[in-house]
Design an enzyme around this catalytic site. Structure first.
Site: not given
Length: 275
Positions: A12-13, A45, A75, A160, A194-196
Site C-alpha cells: 500500500d502507499s 491519490g 491500494c 496518514e 480506498c483501503t484507508h
C-alpha cells in the site's frame, strides 16, 4: 535484511492496506507475509498515472527481490493506475513466474449483488475515480448497475497524519457525502474504494441514512485471495507457511509502528527501506 524467499507481499502507499492485510491474515494465519508501506511518497491519490505506475512497479520489484511469488496491491489507486500495466507489460516481459493482484476486480465481482436500487456510490481518491476503473469493472459483471463516484482528496492526508480521531475532518466527510448524493438519490450501497477509509467508517456512518449499506474491502479481498490460491495450486505450493509476518516502510519506522499497531490490531515491528 533477512529474506523469507516465499512470502506473500502486501503493498500500500501507506497504512491503509493494513485494513485489508488484517482480514487476509485472519483467513491465512499460517502463511508468510511481507507488508510494505510507501509512506515516504504517500498519498498516491493525486499523483499522475505515470508516477503511480513508476512507484508501484518499484515496490513490486522490491517484493520480487525478497523472493515473493505473489504481491497484492492493497491500494485502490495503485490497482487503478498501475496494475494492468504491470500485469500486461512487466510480468509478461520479465517475471513470468510472478503474480500481482489488486483490490478492484474482487470487489466488482460481487458488489452488484448487494444493491436493491441498482445504484452504487463509490468514494475514493481522485486517482481511483478519474481512472474510471470501478464503473468499467462493475459494468463487466453487472451492466445494469449505475455507478456514481465522488473523489475525497482530503481524507487520506488526514488519516496518514493520524488526524482522524477528533472532528478535524468531519466537514470534509459531510461535504463529500453531500456531493455524492447530489448526483443521485437512488444510492443504497456505498463502497469505500480506498483501503484507508475503513478507519473512518464510524464517522462516515454518522452522515449517512440508516438504510445505506457501507461496504469495506478487507473481507472481500481476503476471501477472493483464498479462492484464488485454491485454484492456483502451483503458486500456493511455492508460498512458505510458517506464520511469519514482517513489516517495512519507506517512511519512519517508529511512526509506522505506532499507527500500524492501532490499525492492524496487534504489535507491529517495522524496518525502514530505501527504494
Amino acid at each position: 535484511m533477512t529474506k523469507n524467499s516465499q512470502s506473500i507481499g502486501i503493498f500500500d502507499s501507506g497504512y491503509g492496506g493494513l485494513t485489508v492485510f488484517k482480514e487476509i491474515k485472519k483467513l491465512l494465519p499460517n502463511y508468510d507475509f511481507i507488508y510494505l508501506g510507501d509512506n515516504a511518497r504517500a498519498p498516491y491519490g493525486n499523483r499522475s498515472f505515470e508516477t503511480v505506475y513508476e512507484y508501484t512497479l518499484q515496490c513490486v520489484e522490491w517484493f520480487f527481490a525478497q523472493g515473493c511469488p505473489l504481491v497484492i496491491l492493497a491500494c485502490n489507486t495503485a490497482s487503478a493506475k498501475a496494475l494492468r500495466s504491470i500485469q500486461q507489460r512487466d510480468l509478461v516481459a520479465r517475471y513470468h513466474d510472478k503474480r500481482v493482484l489488486g483490490v478492484i476486480r474482487p470487489t466488482a465481482e460481487i458488489i452488484g449483488d448487494l444493491t436493491n436500487t441498482k445504484t452504487i456510490g463509490i468514494l475514493g481518491t481522485k486517482g481511483t475515480t478519474t481512472s474510471m476503473s470501478y464503473p468499467i469493472e462493475i459494468g463487466h459483471f453487472f451492466p445494469d448497475i449505475n455507478v456514481v463516484q465522488q473523489a475525497c482528496p482530503m481524507w487520506v492526508p488526514f488519516i496518514e497524519n493520524g488526524k482522524y480521531h477528533g472532528h478535524e475532518m468531519d466537514e470534509f466527510i459531510r461535504d463529500d457525502l453531500d456531493s455524492l448524493f447530489a448526483q443521485s438519490t437512488d444510492i443504497d450501497t456505498i463502497l469505500l474504494a480506498c483501503t484507508h477509509y475503513p478507519l473512518i467508517q464510524d464517522k462516515i456512518r454518522q452522515y449517512l441514512p440508516q438504510n445505506i449499506r457501507l461496504i469495506t474491502q478487507g473481507e472481500i479481498v481476503a476471501a477472493s485471495l483464498v479462492e484464488y490460491l485454491s485454484r492456483q495450486h502451483w503458486l500456493d505450493e511455492k508460498i512458505t507457511k510458517s506464520g511469519n509476518t514482517r513489516f517495512y516502510t519507506t517512511g519512519v519506522a517508529d511512526d509506522f509502528e505506532t499507527h500500524g499497531e492501532v490499525i492492524f490490531g496487534s504489535k507491529v515491528k517495522a524496518e525502514h527501506v530505501n527504494l
